[in-house]
Design a protein around this motif. Structure first.
Motif, PDB file in Angstrom:
ATOM      1  N   GLY A   1       0.819  -1.186   0.000  1.00  0.00           N
ATOM      2  CA  GLY A   1       0.000   0.000   0.000  1.00  0.00           C
ATOM      3  C   GLY A   1       0.854   1.237   0.000  1.00  0.00           C
ATOM      4  O   GLY A   1       2.089   1.177   0.055  1.00  0.00           O
TER       5      GLY A   1
ATOM      6  N   GLN B   1      -8.062   3.496   5.482  1.00  0.00           N
ATOM      7  CA  GLN B   1      -8.635   2.729   4.381  1.00  0.00           C
ATOM      8  C   GLN B   1      -8.851   3.659   3.179  1.00  0.00           C
ATOM      9  O   GLN B   1      -9.377   4.769   3.340  1.00  0.00           O
ATOM     10  CB  GLN B   1      -9.975   2.117   4.799  1.00  0.00           C
ATOM     11  CG  GLN B   1      -9.852   1.004   5.813  1.00  0.00           C
ATOM     12  CD  GLN B   1      -9.163  -0.225   5.236  1.00  0.00           C
ATOM     13  OE1 GLN B   1      -9.337  -0.549   4.068  1.00  0.00           O
ATOM     14  NE2 GLN B   1      -8.365  -0.889   6.055  1.00  0.00           N
TER      15      GLN B   1
ATOM     16  N   THR C   1     -13.422   4.496  -2.095  1.00  0.00           N
ATOM     17  CA  THR C   1     -13.817   3.746  -3.290  1.00  0.00           C
ATOM     18  C   THR C   1     -14.942   4.494  -3.991  1.00  0.00           C
ATOM     19  O   THR C   1     -15.423   5.523  -3.508  1.00  0.00           O
ATOM     20  CB  THR C   1     -14.288   2.331  -2.929  1.00  0.00           C
ATOM     21  OG1 THR C   1     -15.482   2.438  -2.141  1.00  0.00           O
ATOM     22  CG2 THR C   1     -13.222   1.587  -2.134  1.00  0.00           C
TER      23      THR C   1
ATOM     24  N   TYR D   1     -13.528   8.032  11.021  1.00  0.00           N
ATOM     25  CA  TYR D   1     -12.835   7.020  11.806  1.00  0.00           C
ATOM     26  C   TYR D   1     -12.057   7.660  12.933  1.00  0.00           C
ATOM     27  O   TYR D   1     -11.642   8.813  12.779  1.00  0.00           O
ATOM     28  CB  TYR D   1     -11.912   6.197  10.904  1.00  0.00           C
ATOM     29  CG  TYR D   1     -10.694   6.946  10.372  1.00  0.00           C
ATOM     30  CD1 TYR D   1     -10.801   7.851   9.308  1.00  0.00           C
ATOM     31  CD2 TYR D   1      -9.440   6.749  10.929  1.00  0.00           C
ATOM     32  CE1 TYR D   1      -9.698   8.518   8.818  1.00  0.00           C
ATOM     33  CE2 TYR D   1      -8.323   7.418  10.438  1.00  0.00           C
ATOM     34  CZ  TYR D   1      -8.468   8.302   9.385  1.00  0.00           C
ATOM     35  OH  TYR D   1      -7.367   8.975   8.903  1.00  0.00           O
TER      36      TYR D   1
END
Length: 512
Positions: A22, A412, A415, A423
């Motif tokens: 990542g 994260q 998308t 969060y």
């Protein structure tokens, strides 16, 4: 030194970790760095991360065996050999959680493959062990549980692996990890020991009134704070420094003899006997040993950094009142990672510069918890592991330390179906902040508003604020309304409007 004791249980389970990749590290709770050329290893709450391009991309070790998403408590290496300790905790019936050693992970091929070793301890059912130290048969407490037997530090040399353990004390393996043997350190009532001495004491981190004493004459096995080990620094195969709850210990003959430096046994001593970290740098051929020395039992002890340039004969203290977690070095420059951010000294510890505010000027991210657990340098790049993510900066004659910060926080990715989220969720404003993640568009402006469950406005986080275009960004909500009042527990809706696009929504639960 010859050891006679039951073979420590150190079974090996070979395995290869599943790699993930990542653009960000896997965890925001790192506690250790290991720099190897262009590689930076980061040990933390979800295993290991590795970057070989200055943090632009990361490979993750931790999702599978041998790490299995366990915490990493310590990391060190020598040549192609890497060692990491795995840590966790266990909840007791009363809700108390105790630290738990979950074993060690070792790689002999620069991290390509790993195998796991069970936490070194004695066989179940043993009560005491005997360690041969010269002509002395030292009686020791058998450690048969991983509870409180966590490995806090690891030091690797060409021949040995040294581990610092609370219950298990100092242990050494000279056979590549097949066995780990307890190492005899001075008890609390002795300032030094040698294999040629005639000795009578127990090797134990705690008192055990139900066990026979070291001489076997009466009940009452006496423990020593100096046998509770928290840090270890191996200079080479012979010289090793060890930090305990009883002071700093040094051997220059691979453990045949030890000298102990404590708050009470020198005229210019360390500031406190609880030694949680050790570091070393060499400037103009002169070695300096740095120790994080925290107050233990004596009323006049205090937390500070203690350092010596004469092998421990005398100590100087600095950063009085600070709790230092670890040290990093860039040639003659020393960095101390503390609860108050990072301190930097370029004059051998006489003066220090403190940095506790970290803001990334590119994406406007900021660190909200400046506790710094680890520091390391990679050329002129300095890495910090804070309680809120990784931070890097440059320290060079052309760019002063801290002029620009780059913040790397795990999150994260967004998308097509998830264009924004908050969060952690739920979040407790008393303990943390909530971050609202979104992607900016070509206009580079954003507005974010918070509403309560009845859709009454609560807080305007940003209003038509300019932001870098086409980046994933975070805005921070501290759980307060526009009047600065802490909001009540409950569900809150968050509206994110980027440029002229239609608003997108997410929600978060506030739970104190």
């Amino acid at each position: 030194m010859t050891l006679l004791l039951p073979r420590a249980s150190a079974q090996m389970f070979p395995s290869s970790p599943q790699l993930g990749q990542g653009s960000l590290p896997l965890s925001n709770s790192a506690i250790e760095f290991l720099i190897r050329g262009d590689s930076v290893w980061v040990a933390g709450g979800k295993g290991l991360d590795l970057s070989t391009d200055g943090g632009a991309s990361w490979r993750h070790f931790g999702d599978a065996a041998p790490f299995d998403k366990e915490d990493i408590a310590a990391l060190d290496g020598h040549g192609p050999v890497l060692w990491a300790s795995l840590a966790g905790s266990e909840e007791l019936d009363d809700g108390t959680r105790l630290p738990k050693g979950l074993g060690l992970a070792v790689s002999t091929d620069n991290g390509a493959t790993w195998r796991r070793i069970m936490q070194p301890q004695e066989a179940e059912g043993d009560s005491t062990i005997t360690v041969q130290y010269g002509a002395n048969r030292i009686k020791g407490l058998a450690i048969t549980t991983p509870i409180n037997n966590i490995t806090y530090d690891v030091a690797v040399t060409g021949t040995d692996i040294w581990t610092a353990n609370f219950a298990g004390g100092l242990r050494r393996s000279s056979d590549g990890g097949l066995t780990f043997q307890p190492v005899v350190l001075p008890p609390d009532n002795l300032d030094s020991i040698d294999v040629d001495d005639t000795l009578s004491f127990a090797l134990s981190p705690v008192d055990r009134p139900d066990f026979w004493n070291a001489a076997g004459t009466q009940k009452g096995l006496r423990g020593s704070l100096n046998h509770r080990v928290f840090s270890v620094l191996a200079v080479n195969d012979s010289t090793v420094w060890v930090g305990t709850a009883g002071g700093v210990n040094r051997t220059t003959d691979a453990g045949r003899s030890w000298r102990k430096f404590s708050y009470a046994n020198q005229r210019t001593p360390i500031s406190g006997n609880f030694v949680v970290a050790l570091g070393r740098n060499v400037v103009n051929g002169r070695e300096c040993i740095w120790a994080s020395t925290i107050n233990a039992l004596e009323a006049l002890e205090f937390r500070a950094v203690s350092y010596t340039v004469d092998g421990g004969d005398t100590w100087t203290t600095a950063l009085r009142g600070e709790f230092t977690h670890n040290f990093g070095f860039l040639d003659s420059i020393v960095y101390a990672g503390t609860n108050s951010g990072v301190f930097r000294s370029d004059d051998g510890g006489r003066t220090w510069l403190n940095q506790s505010v970290f803001v990334d000027q590119v994406n406007r991210a900021r660190i909200t918890d400046s506790r710094c657990y680890a520091v390391a340098s990679q050329g002129s790049r300095v890495w910090l592991a804070t309680a809120d993510g990784l931070v890097t900066t440059i320290d060079s004659p052309n760019e002063p330390f801290g002029r620009n910060w780059t913040i790397l926080r795990a999150a994260q990715p967004l998308t097509e179906s998830v264009k924004t989220y908050a969060y952690p969720n739920p979040f407790s404003p008393a303990a943390e902040v909530c971050r609202v993640r979104y992607r900016s568009d070509g206009t580079g402006t954003v507005s974010i508003r918070v509403y309560d469950f009845a859709m009454f406005p609560v807080r305007v986080l940003v209003q038509n604020a300019a932001r870098p275009a086409n980046m994933e960004l975070d805005e921070i909500w501290d759980g307060r309304d526009d009047a600065g009042t802490q909001v009540a527990n409950g569900l809150y809706y968050i509206q994110v409007t980027v440029g002229d696009a239609d608003p997108v929504w997410t929600k978060v639960v506030v739970l104190q």
